[in-house]
Design a protein around this motif. Structure first.
Motif, PDB file in Angstrom:
ATOM      1  N   CYS A 175       6.992   7.644  -5.936  1.00 52.65           N
ATOM      2  CA  CYS A 175       6.895   7.397  -4.328  1.00 52.65           C
ATOM      3  C   CYS A 175       5.545   6.924  -4.533  1.00 52.65           C
ATOM      4  O   CYS A 175       4.904   7.233  -4.898  1.00 52.65           O
ATOM      5  CB  CYS A 175       6.917   7.940  -3.369  1.00 52.65           C
ATOM      6  N   HIS A 176       5.799   4.806  -4.088  1.00 50.82           N
ATOM      7  CA  HIS A 176       4.298   4.546  -4.554  1.00 50.82           C
ATOM      8  C   HIS A 176       3.127   4.823  -3.609  1.00 50.82           C
ATOM      9  O   HIS A 176       1.782   4.852  -3.781  1.00 50.82           O
ATOM     10  CB  HIS A 176       5.069   3.083  -4.628  1.00 50.82           C
ATOM     11  N   TRP A 177       3.467   4.331  -2.545  1.00 50.51           N
ATOM     12  CA  TRP A 177       2.596   5.358  -1.374  1.00 50.51           C
ATOM     13  C   TRP A 177       1.795   5.999  -1.329  1.00 50.51           C
ATOM     14  O   TRP A 177       1.244   6.750  -1.156  1.00 50.51           O
ATOM     15  CB  TRP A 177       3.215   4.294   0.123  1.00 50.51           C
ATOM     16  N   ASN A 189      13.827  -4.088   3.564  1.00 48.05           N
ATOM     17  CA  ASN A 189      13.503  -3.065   2.984  1.00 48.05           C
ATOM     18  C   ASN A 189      15.434  -2.762   3.454  1.00 48.05           C
ATOM     19  O   ASN A 189      15.669  -1.672   4.185  1.00 48.05           O
ATOM     20  CB  ASN A 189      13.215  -2.132   4.035  1.00 48.05           C
ATOM     21  N   SER A 198      15.802  -2.667  -1.994  1.00 47.96           N
ATOM     22  CA  SER A 198      15.402  -3.984  -1.790  1.00 47.96           C
ATOM     23  C   SER A 198      14.310  -3.933  -0.772  1.00 47.96           C
ATOM     24  O   SER A 198      14.358  -3.868   0.636  1.00 47.96           O
ATOM     25  CB  SER A 198      15.994  -5.315  -2.008  1.00 47.96           C
ATOM     26  N   VAL A 199      13.311  -4.919  -0.781  1.00 46.37           N
ATOM     27  CA  VAL A 199      12.231  -5.149   0.105  1.00 46.37           C
ATOM     28  C   VAL A 199      12.453  -6.055   1.089  1.00 46.37           C
ATOM     29  O   VAL A 199      11.507  -6.389   2.241  1.00 46.37           O
ATOM     30  CB  VAL A 199      10.816  -5.617  -0.230  1.00 46.37           C
ATOM     31  N   HIS A 210      11.991  -1.543  -4.417  1.00 44.84           N
ATOM     32  CA  HIS A 210      11.097  -0.928  -4.142  1.00 44.84           C
ATOM     33  C   HIS A 210      12.107  -0.188  -5.775  1.00 44.84           C
ATOM     34  O   HIS A 210      12.627   0.301  -5.634  1.00 44.84           O
ATOM     35  CB  HIS A 210      11.372  -0.674  -4.000  1.00 44.84           C
ATOM     36  N   ALA A 217       8.526   4.260  -9.583  1.00 41.75           N
ATOM     37  CA  ALA A 217       8.862   3.152  -9.348  1.00 41.75           C
ATOM     38  C   ALA A 217       7.053   2.083  -9.947  1.00 41.75           C
ATOM     39  O   ALA A 217       7.312   1.161 -10.376  1.00 41.75           O
ATOM     40  CB  ALA A 217       7.927   2.536  -8.062  1.00 41.75           C
ATOM     41  N   GLU A 247       3.171  -1.019  -9.502  1.00 45.37           N
ATOM     42  CA  GLU A 247       4.793  -1.250  -9.401  1.00 45.37           C
ATOM     43  C   GLU A 247       5.138  -2.524  -9.709  1.00 45.37           C
ATOM     44  O   GLU A 247       4.332  -3.040  -9.811  1.00 45.37           O
ATOM     45  CB  GLU A 247       4.701  -0.839  -7.408  1.00 45.37           C
TER      46      GLU A 247
END
Length: 666
Positions: free
Chosen positions: A50-52, A199, A250-251, A259, A314, A320
């Motif tokens: 998880c990036h965040w 997203n 995908s973002v 992502h 990620a 990222e």
């Protein structure tokens, strides 16, 4: 000094083991500490890829000032959502009720007894400090207000698990067409997937439902909805054009920028989806996705023991997507005279197509591009393959994203199913052998009689399995039996199903709780009916009950499956995209469903021959010698025979595949 997480095996928890925050793993020790010290609990939930989660850790959890506030006023608990989805589901429900949104990191505050009072997702450092101070002050100065709010939250959360009574009447073609009319309003027919601006997630259960329903109804609009998604995803940056495999989402709405985390559960399901799409409509693109994705799995996510690891991060080097992206100059230096052609096809530009770098994606097949530019298609494809190989070799020298090397039962079952579907469609013996190796690993490392474990790492298993672990594995074992006709896998599926019936069944709704009655209850026992990125565990159980009922002549199993479907039929009508796995179950009763029983020495040969024609409403049973399996019992003669049955009523046996296929047309 490391905190209490240092003794855990989860890579996500170990990432936080040296934070100045006094983190505890979820358990009685932490809950007891909160009660004794009369402190609010902070339950902070995330996962290794998880990036965040990484961002918030760096900004807040590694900060001494923030840690001091957290340690003074709260008992801080870290949870890996992939190991403990039961905890995640409870606190995600609470946060979504409070904020109308969810995601990870998930940060929930609760009373010492675990009842939630406040929560959110990612907080900037200054926001986080404000939240910590306000909640600590409120609990100290007006604890009754906090207690009252906790009572209200629990009441609201319990109302979320109320299951509707069974909807009377059978599911009909008319209702299926109404489902489609509702569904298609939310489908992006140009770029695939759901109509969203950002997203965009691949949801394989949706696309398989569209492929199957479109096939049965001969509805070209349904089929196009699925196929445009399959093509666009395979062209997009969400698919790793060099190494194979899919990112989590995908973002953007074009599948262009991913992502970048890669999850085992996505790739297992997408293998099954693309294999079935090829079975129905043999496109080279679909086959290429399957083969290159399997190369990725074996190269990067498979353990020597035969289990599959959970995910790739990620981030690499704290950035990222850094592992996956390219500058125009890098491509030019590596590919030299072929760089421009490669860049044209994969949309690599000097200024970058994303944050001054380039994500590789295409807008058409190699054959379409070559035809449009009047190039020799074979020569062009060869150049693209050589270019990908050179860039992949160069990429391998970079610092890799982090690997979450824990092994989870349900996710392994989804990948097992992916290998089995690839074997069924393409016939590669290596695919079956990998599937068998994985199944034996699960049976040896994650199984204790009828009971399963959720997790495995470094020789240890510590968490009782949840309903999705049983549901996905039972489905995979039934599929493994159908590919091998080895009854041990079918018997194991039945043993696990009996355990589910004993320990997960809810007699009020006739559905199944997510957690076993052998585990502590967290506020309430949740019943999961809705598909997410993984299909509904109750829907998967219903599919298996239907199939086991036919194979073992247990009509009560089939009755259970139909009763379960009746409880969510109204939801399917209103929200088809969230109940697509249930929709696939409805197709078994709505259109002719065939049990194909094959006996004699040619059993596997006949099975493979029949399997070359596409029909998702078939269930296979077979044996080369006498079997007591009810569907096969007393059906052996001196020659190999095929019995085409429907609901245990069989036509005259035949000894030729062509004749059996004709019986299924009647």
């Amino acid at each position: 000094m490391p905190n209490q997480l240092i003794h855990e095996s989860s890579p996500y928890l170990l990432q936080h083991a040296n934070n100045p925050v006094d983190w505890h793993p979820w358990g009685e020790k932490a809950l007891k500490k909160a009660k004794e010290e009369n402190k609010l609990i902070l339950v902070s939930i995330g996962y290794a890829a998880c990036h965040w989660c990484h961002v918030m850790e760096h900004e807040s959890f590694e900060d001494e000032q923030v840690a001091k506030i957290m340690n003074e006023h709260f008992v801080c608990i870290k949870v890996d959502r992939e190991e403990r989805p039961d905890i995640d589901k409870i606190y995600m429900d609470a946060v979504q009720l409070m904020t109308r949104q969810g995601g990870w990191p998930l940060n929930a505050f609760a009373l010492p007894d675990g009842r939630p009072v406040y929560g959110g997702t990612y907080f900037r450092k200054d926001q986080w400090i404000d939240v910590l101070r306000q909640l600590a002050g409120l609990y100290q100065n007006d604890p009754q207000q906090v207690l009252s709010y906790a009572d209200e939250m629990v009441t609201a959360m319990k109302s979320m698990v109320q299951v509707k009574p069974p909807m009377p009447g059978s599911f009909s073609l008319t209702l299926l067409e109404k489902v489609w009319e509702t569904w298609k309003e939310r489908i992006d027919f140009e770029w695939g997937g759901r109509k969203v601006e950002q997203n965009k997630f691949p949801v394989p259960a949706n696309l398989r439902m569209l492929l199957r329903a479109g096939h049965f109804l001969q509805n070209e609009e349904m089929l196009e909805a699925a196929r445009v998604s399959l093509r666009r995803m395979a062209f997009g940056g969400i698919y790793d054009q060099l190494g194979g495999g899919f990112a989590r989402y995908s973002v953007d709405k074009y599948w262009k920028i991913p992502h970048f985390e890669k999850m085992l559960y996505d790739n297992g399901q997408l293998l099954s989806l693309y294999a079935e799409a090829y079975e129905q409509d043999p496109q080279d693109l679909y086959k290429e996705v399957v083969y290159r994705s399997l190369e990725f799995i074996e190269r990067e996510l498979m353990s020597e023991e035969g289990g599959f690891y959970s995910s790739l991060d990620a981030d690499s080097e704290g950035v990222e997507g850094k592992f996956y992206v390219w500058s125009h100059q890098e491509v030019k230096e590596i590919l030299e005279e072929d760089a421009q052609l490669f860049s044209d096809f994969y949309n690599v530009i000097p200024q970058g197509n994303w944050e001054e770098t380039n994500v590789l994606f295409s807008l058409e097949t190699e054959a379409e591009f070559a035809r449009r530019w009047n190039l020799n298609p074979d020569s062009f494809s060869q150049k693209m393959a050589e270019g990908r190989a050179k860039l992949l070799e160069a990429r391998a020298k970079r610092i890799r994203p982090g690997l979450d090397d824990k092994i989870l039962c349900s996710w392994n079952a989804l990948m097992l199913q992916g290998y089995l579907d690839a074997y069924r469609v393409f016939g590669e013996e290596a695919f079956l052998q990998t599937a068998l190796k994985n199944a034996r690993f699960i049976r040896e490392k994650l199984t204790d009689g009828p009971q399963l474990y959720r997790n495995y790492k470094n020789g240890k298993r510590s968490i009782n399995a949840f309903l999705d672990d049983y549901a996905m594995l039972i489905e995979a074992y039934i599929s493994l039996y159908q590919q091998t006709f080895e009854e041990e896998w079918l018997e194991q599926a039945k043993v696990h199903m009996e355990y589910v019936e004993e320990h997960f069944h809810d007699s009020d709704s006739e559905l199944y709780f997510y957690s076993s009655d052998e585990d502590p209850v967290l506020i309430h026992r949740k019943i999961e009916t809705q598909d997410d990125v993984i299909p509904s565990s109750n829907a998967a159980i219903a599919h298996s009950l239907y199939n086991l009922g036919l194979l073992y002549h247990k009509m009560d199993y089939q009755d259970k499956a139909r009763t379960m479907f009746a409880t969510i039929k109204e939801d399917l009508m209103m929200y088809p995209a969230w109940f697509a796995h249930w929709g696939q179950l409805a197709l078994k009763d709505l259109f002719p469903h065939f049990e194909v029983a094959i006996t004699g020495e040619k059993a596997l040969t006949f099975r493979k021959e029949i399997g070359k024609s596409y029909n998702p409403n078939r269930l296979f049973a077979g044996a080369v010698s006498e079997s007591k399996l009810p569907i096969l019992d007393q059906r052996f003669t001196d020659q190999s025979m095929i019995y085409i049955c429907q609901q245990n009523s069989c036509q005259l046996p035949v000894s030729e595949v062509e004749a059996a296929l004709e019986q299924m047309k009647a």
